[in-house]
Structure formats: structure tokens, C-alpha cells
Scaffold this active site. Structure first.
Site, PDB file in Angstrom:
ATOM      1  N   ARG A 204       0.846  -1.207   0.000  1.00 18.99           N
ATOM      2  CA  ARG A 204       0.000   0.000   0.000  1.00 18.99           C
ATOM      3  C   ARG A 204       0.881   1.257   0.000  1.00 18.99           C
ATOM      4  O   ARG A 204       0.510   2.306  -0.510  1.00 18.99           O
ATOM      5  CB  ARG A 204      -0.954   0.002   1.209  1.00 18.99           C
ATOM      6  CG  ARG A 204      -1.787   1.273   1.320  1.00 18.99           C
ATOM      7  CD  ARG A 204      -3.034   1.113   2.174  1.00 18.99           C
ATOM      8  NE  ARG A 204      -2.793   0.496   3.453  1.00 18.99           N
ATOM      9  CZ  ARG A 204      -2.207   1.100   4.505  1.00 18.99           C
ATOM     10  NH1 ARG A 204      -1.815   2.353   4.410  1.00 18.99           N
ATOM     11  NH2 ARG A 204      -2.044   0.456   5.637  1.00 18.99           N
TER      12      ARG A 204
ATOM     13  N   TYR B 265     -15.606  15.304 -16.331  1.00 16.86           N
ATOM     14  CA  TYR B 265     -16.171  13.964 -16.174  1.00 16.86           C
ATOM     15  C   TYR B 265     -17.189  14.013 -15.019  1.00 16.86           C
ATOM     16  O   TYR B 265     -16.870  14.499 -13.930  1.00 16.86           O
ATOM     17  CB  TYR B 265     -15.044  12.967 -15.901  1.00 16.86           C
ATOM     18  CG  TYR B 265     -15.535  11.587 -15.581  1.00 16.86           C
ATOM     19  CD1 TYR B 265     -16.382  10.906 -16.463  1.00 16.86           C
ATOM     20  CD2 TYR B 265     -15.190  10.952 -14.395  1.00 16.86           C
ATOM     21  CE1 TYR B 265     -16.850   9.634 -16.163  1.00 16.86           C
ATOM     22  CE2 TYR B 265     -15.648   9.682 -14.096  1.00 16.86           C
ATOM     23  CZ  TYR B 265     -16.481   9.034 -14.984  1.00 16.86           C
ATOM     24  OH  TYR B 265     -16.952   7.784 -14.674  1.00 16.86           O
TER      25      TYR B 265
ATOM     26  N   ASP C 277      -6.725  17.672 -15.275  1.00 20.49           N
ATOM     27  CA  ASP C 277      -7.051  16.300 -15.664  1.00 20.49           C
ATOM     28  C   ASP C 277      -6.640  16.162 -17.126  1.00 20.49           C
ATOM     29  O   ASP C 277      -7.266  16.743 -18.018  1.00 20.49           O
ATOM     30  CB  ASP C 277      -8.560  16.057 -15.472  1.00 20.49           C
ATOM     31  CG  ASP C 277      -8.959  14.620 -15.812  1.00 20.49           C
ATOM     32  OD1 ASP C 277      -8.220  13.953 -16.558  1.00 20.49           O
ATOM     33  OD2 ASP C 277     -10.036  14.190 -15.349  1.00 20.49           O
TER      34      ASP C 277
ATOM     35  N   LYS D 178      -7.817   4.862 -19.626  1.00 19.95           N
ATOM     36  CA  LYS D 178      -8.061   5.352 -20.992  1.00 19.95           C
ATOM     37  C   LYS D 178      -6.818   5.190 -21.873  1.00 19.95           C
ATOM     38  O   LYS D 178      -6.310   4.104 -21.976  1.00 19.95           O
ATOM     39  CB  LYS D 178      -8.554   6.802 -20.892  1.00 19.95           C
ATOM     40  CG  LYS D 178      -9.608   7.032 -19.804  1.00 19.95           C
ATOM     41  CD  LYS D 178     -10.872   6.268 -20.109  1.00 19.95           C
ATOM     42  CE  LYS D 178     -11.875   6.105 -18.974  1.00 19.95           C
ATOM     43  NZ  LYS D 178     -11.836   6.892 -17.790  1.00 19.95           N
TER      44      LYS D 178
HETATM   45  N1  LCS Z   1     -11.245  11.922 -15.677  1.00 20.21           N
HETATM   46  C1  LCS Z   1     -11.756  11.803 -16.910  1.00 20.21           C
HETATM   47  C2  LCS Z   1     -11.552  12.904 -17.896  1.00 20.21           C
HETATM   48  C3  LCS Z   1     -12.495  10.686 -17.245  1.00 20.21           C
HETATM   49  O1  LCS Z   1     -12.996  10.607 -18.472  1.00 20.21           O
HETATM   50  C4  LCS Z   1     -12.694   9.665 -16.271  1.00 20.21           C
HETATM   51  C5  LCS Z   1     -13.508   8.455 -16.567  1.00 20.21           C
HETATM   52  C6  LCS Z   1     -12.141   9.813 -14.998  1.00 20.21           C
HETATM   53  C7  LCS Z   1     -11.409  10.954 -14.733  1.00 20.21           C
HETATM   54  C8  LCS Z   1     -12.297   8.773 -13.932  1.00 20.21           C
HETATM   55  O2  LCS Z   1     -11.481   7.677 -14.221  1.00 20.21           O
HETATM   56  P1  LCS Z   1     -11.767   6.175 -13.758  1.00 20.21           P
HETATM   57  O3  LCS Z   1     -11.976   6.200 -12.294  1.00 20.21           O
HETATM   58  O4  LCS Z   1     -12.966   5.701 -14.478  1.00 20.21           O
HETATM   59  O5  LCS Z   1     -10.501   5.466 -14.133  1.00 20.21           O
HETATM   60  N2  LCS Z   1     -14.284   8.596 -17.724  1.00 20.21           N
HETATM   61  C9  LCS Z   1     -15.162   7.785 -18.181  1.00 20.21           C
HETATM   62  C10 LCS Z   1     -15.976   8.092 -19.288  1.00 20.21           C
HETATM   63  O6  LCS Z   1     -15.979   9.145 -19.917  1.00 20.21           O
HETATM   64  N3  LCS Z   1     -16.732   7.071 -19.542  1.00 20.21           N
HETATM   65  O7  LCS Z   1     -16.587   6.076 -18.605  1.00 20.21           O
HETATM   66  C11 LCS Z   1     -15.555   6.455 -17.682  1.00 20.21           C
END
Ligand code: LCS
Length: 393
Positions: free
Chosen positions: A58, A111, A183, A208
Site C-alpha cells: 500500500r 467527467y 485532468d 483510458k
Molecule cells: N477523468 C476523466 C476525464 C475521465 O474521463 C474519467 C472516466 C475519470 C477521470 C475517472 O477515471 P476512472 O476512475 O474511471 O478510471 N471517464 C469515463 C468516461 O468518460 N466514460 O466512462 C468512464
């Protein structure tokens, strides 16, 4: 060889290496929860920070460290903190750097959960936030209050594809003693390095583009300076939102092809954007590689490519959008983005459904908006698929 001086793709292949006694070509998976100490004295030194030996996964792990070192290198940061998801990255930043009564100025079209976690959860801890279109620099200046502690930017914004001027925002933030967070998920470090424009903290959902194969959920935070890095690492360790070594191994594998995947995906996206722009059933389209994008020039200044994300609206609105989504065969009707496969989704009813209708409309997340994440398939197959689905409307 000095890895710092190599090109981006060389860093993708060799930047994640660690010392390994057997000469392994890939970073081994140290699938262990704990590490034994050489002696009681050694254990005490690891805990006091006198020695940098590993203690407990951790807190840190060699496979995870390899990925952290590589991403810090790619983002030109002091250090990186790998976490279990992109949302873990966002929440570690909010909770690690803000206190009760602090105010955030943020891009409105971010998001959905990155916004709703503040508005629906962290308000209980006394956080305040103002959501604006940060592409409008005057609006950013006007939103700053005496208690503003964080400027939170997403550019290009999910899902509106609006682009915020990073250098102009950094200037405002620093004049006012505010931390600037970006971000960078939509670009990945291949297309944009916010720290170079003055941001203090960058984060990614590595689910992503960075991993790119739709098989891992992961996040990472990169800090420009050691003091912020230390605060965020401490928060991650205490919240327990660490990455798992196997997760790190998969991302280390996926990242090797980041540049060639994005090159191909954005070449496809440009062709898809031209096709959609000229289609009679399309009402509007936003893609940074189209001259019609309101911040086309700014995109050229701060991004090294136009990316693989496209937003567009149909003349037939949400009804048409549903017909389109229900008739694609190649594109997957799925959320997430930045993978090798083309994905289509409807933000207003899916990724951004927890944001109120009023706030969605204000942020430009309209009912007709469809979001495409263009993959690396053959572009004529992607276009043929969209063409036949559009004919059903
Ligand atoms: N920031 C952005 C710009 C994102 O698009 C997402 C997830 C996150 C943070 C959060 O990331 P995660 O915890 O899912 O790894 N975006 C998503 C979307 O546009 N569609 O499904 C997930």
C-alpha cells in the site's frame, strides 16, 4: 544512456525499467503485500525514511514504482503516485490538498463523477465549488474568491471538447496563490504536458489512453514539486487507494504503444470528423482538428495533436442519437474511452447522468450530444459503420 534526453517513444519503451538481477526485458510483477527487512534496525530505518527500502505494497512496490517513475518522466514532474482509478486520483487530490471552507473553481463540463463527488459528497466536509466554462478566461478571473485554493481544469473537456488556455489559467492561479490541477486524461502525456504550462498537479485516468486496451481501471497523479508530492502520497497511503502490482504490470505493458496507438487513432478521428462534419444529418461537431472548433488555434498551441475524441449533435436530437447508438455494429455502445476499439455513448444519460439537468445544459452537455472515442480499426470500417447507422435515422 540518459533516459531524460531520449525521445517520447523511447521513454515509453525504456522509461519504466527497474534494476533486475536476471536481465528481464519487462518489469517483473512483485505480487507481494509485504517485504521482509534485513534486520530490526533496517526495518526502523525504512519507516523513518533513512532508508528507501520497500515496506508494504500500500505504501510502495517495485512494479508500481517503475510505472510511477515512467509517468513522472513523461509528464516532466517531480514524482508520480499511482492509484486504483482515475476517480481515486481526483479524490486524493481534493482530500489531500483542501480543507473545510476552501473553494474550488472548476471547468463545468468535466467527467460527471469528478464534479458530483464534490457537489454531493465533499460539501459535507465544507468544500465549496464554482463551475464555469474555463475556456472563458474572464469567467475564471471573476470566479476567484479570497478562499479559492484550487483551479481544477479539464481540457479538452469531457464531453464538450472545449479547450482551456493552460498558460493563461496558470498565470491567474499563481497570481492568486492557488494550486492548479489539470485532468490530462483526454490527451495523455503524448499530446499535452500541463506542468510545462504552469500547472502544479496533473492526473490521468490510466483506464483510458495510457493503458489503452480496455482491460484495466487505474489512475495516476503527477506533482511538479516535492512538497505537494509528499502530501498527496501520504493521502493515498492513508486512504488506501493504492494500485495493485498486477494492475501496474498491465499498464506498463499497455503504455509501450501509447504513441503509435494515438497516432493511428487521431488519424482515424480526423477522417471521421471530416465525414461527420459534411453529413446532412449532423447539426454540429466539436473536434480540435477541425477549423470549425472555436479553439482550433489554441489546440495547436498547447496540444501536439488533435486526439481521438469527438462530440457531435444530430439534427434529430436525442431520438436520432438513440437510433444511431442502437444501430452501430462495429463501434461498441459503451462508456470509457481511449482504447483501441471505437466506442460511442450518450453523456447526458450515461457518464454525466448524476449532474443536474440545469447544470448539464449550462455546461453544454445537451441531450443531443453524442461522444465518440475513435479506435485504431481501419478508418473506412468505422465510417461505413456510422454511415449505415445514420441511414436508419
Ligand atoms: N477523468 C476523466 C476525464 C475521465 O474521463 C474519467 C472516466 C475519470 C477521470 C475517472 O477515471 P476512472 O476512475 O474511471 O478510471 N471517464 C469515463 C468516461 O468518460 N466514460 O466512462 C468512464
Amino acid at each position: 544512456m540518459n533516459i531524460q534526453k531520449t525521445g517520447f517513444s523511447t521513454k515509453l519503451i525504456h522509461g519504466g525499467e527497474i534494476d533486475d538481477q536476471f536481465g528481464s526485458a519487462t518489469v517483473p510483477i512483485y505480487q507481494t503485500s509485504t517485504f521482509s527487512f534485513d534486520s530490526a534496525e533496517d526495518g526502523a530505518k525504512c519507516f523513518s525514511g533513512e532508508s528507501d527500502g520497500y515496506i508494504y505494497t500500500r505504501i510502495g512496490n517495485p512494479t508500481i514504482s517503475a510505472l510511477e517513475g515512467q509517468i513522472a518522466l513523461l509528464e516532466n514532474g517531480f514524482g508520480a503516485i499511482a492509484v486504483s482509478s482515475g476517480m481515486a486520483a481526483a479524490t486524493t487530490i481534493y482530500l489531500g490538498l483542501l480543507s473545510s471552507g476552501d473553494h474550488i473553481v472548476s471547468t463545468d463540463a468535466i467527467y460527471g463523477p469528478s464534479r458530483s463527488v464534490v457537489e454531493k459528497q465533499f460539501v459535507r466536509f465544507g468544500f465549496q465549488a464554482t463551475y464555469i466554462n474555463t475556456a472563458d478566461i474572464e469567467a475564471v478571473k471573476n470566479a476567484i474568491r479570497p478562499n479559492t485554493k484550487m483551479l481544477y481544469i479539464e481540457t479538452p473537456a469531457n464531453p464538450t471538447m472545449d479547450i482551456t488556455n493552460l498558460a493563461a489559467c496558470a498565470e491567474i492561479a499563481h497570481k492568486n496563490g492557488i494550486l492548479m490541477v489539470v485532468d490530462n486524461t483526454f490527451c495523455s502525456p503524448y499530446l499535452q504536458n500541463p506542468l510545462d504550462f504552469g500547472a502544479d498537479i496533473v492526473f490521468h485516468s490510466m483506464t483510458k489512453f495510457i493503458n489503452g486496451h480496455a482491460d484495466v481501471v487505474a489512475g495516476i497523479i503527477i506533482a511538479k514539486e516535492d512538497a505537494i508530492y509528499a502530501k498527496l502520497r501520504n493521502m493515498m497511503i492513508n486512504m488506501g487507494c493504492n494500485m495493485d502490482p498486477h494492475q501496474a504490470y498491465l499498464v506498463l505493458r499497455g503504455i509501450k504503444t501509447l504513441s503509435i496507438r494515438i497516432d493511428r487513432a487521431q488519424e482515424n478521428a480526423q477522417k471521421v470528423a471530416w465525414f461527420l462534419e459534411n453529413h446532412p444529418k449532423i447539426a454540429w461537431i466539436k473536434y480540435p482538428g477541425l477549423k470549425s472548433h472555436p479553439q482550433f488555434q489554441l489546440a495547436k498551441q498547447q496540444m501536439r495533436g488533435s486526439g481521438a475524441m469527438i462530440s457531435f449533435g444530430l439534427k434529430s436530437g436525442f431520438e436520432g442519437a438513440k437510433t444511431l447508438m442502437n444501430n452501430v455494429h462495429l463501434a461498441l455502445l459503451a462508456v470509457s474511452l481511449g482504447g483501441v476499439e471505437t466506442l460511442i455513448q450518450h453523456p447526458a444519460s450515461m457518464t454525466h447522468s448524476k449532474v443536474s439537468v440545469e447544470d448539464k445544459n449550462k455546461a453544454g452537455i445537451t441531450d443531443d450530444l453524442i461522444r465518440l472515442s475513435v479506435g485504431i480499426e481501419d478508418f473506412n470500417d468505422i465510417i461505413e459503420d456510422l454511415q449505415q447507422a445514420l441511414e436508419k435515422i
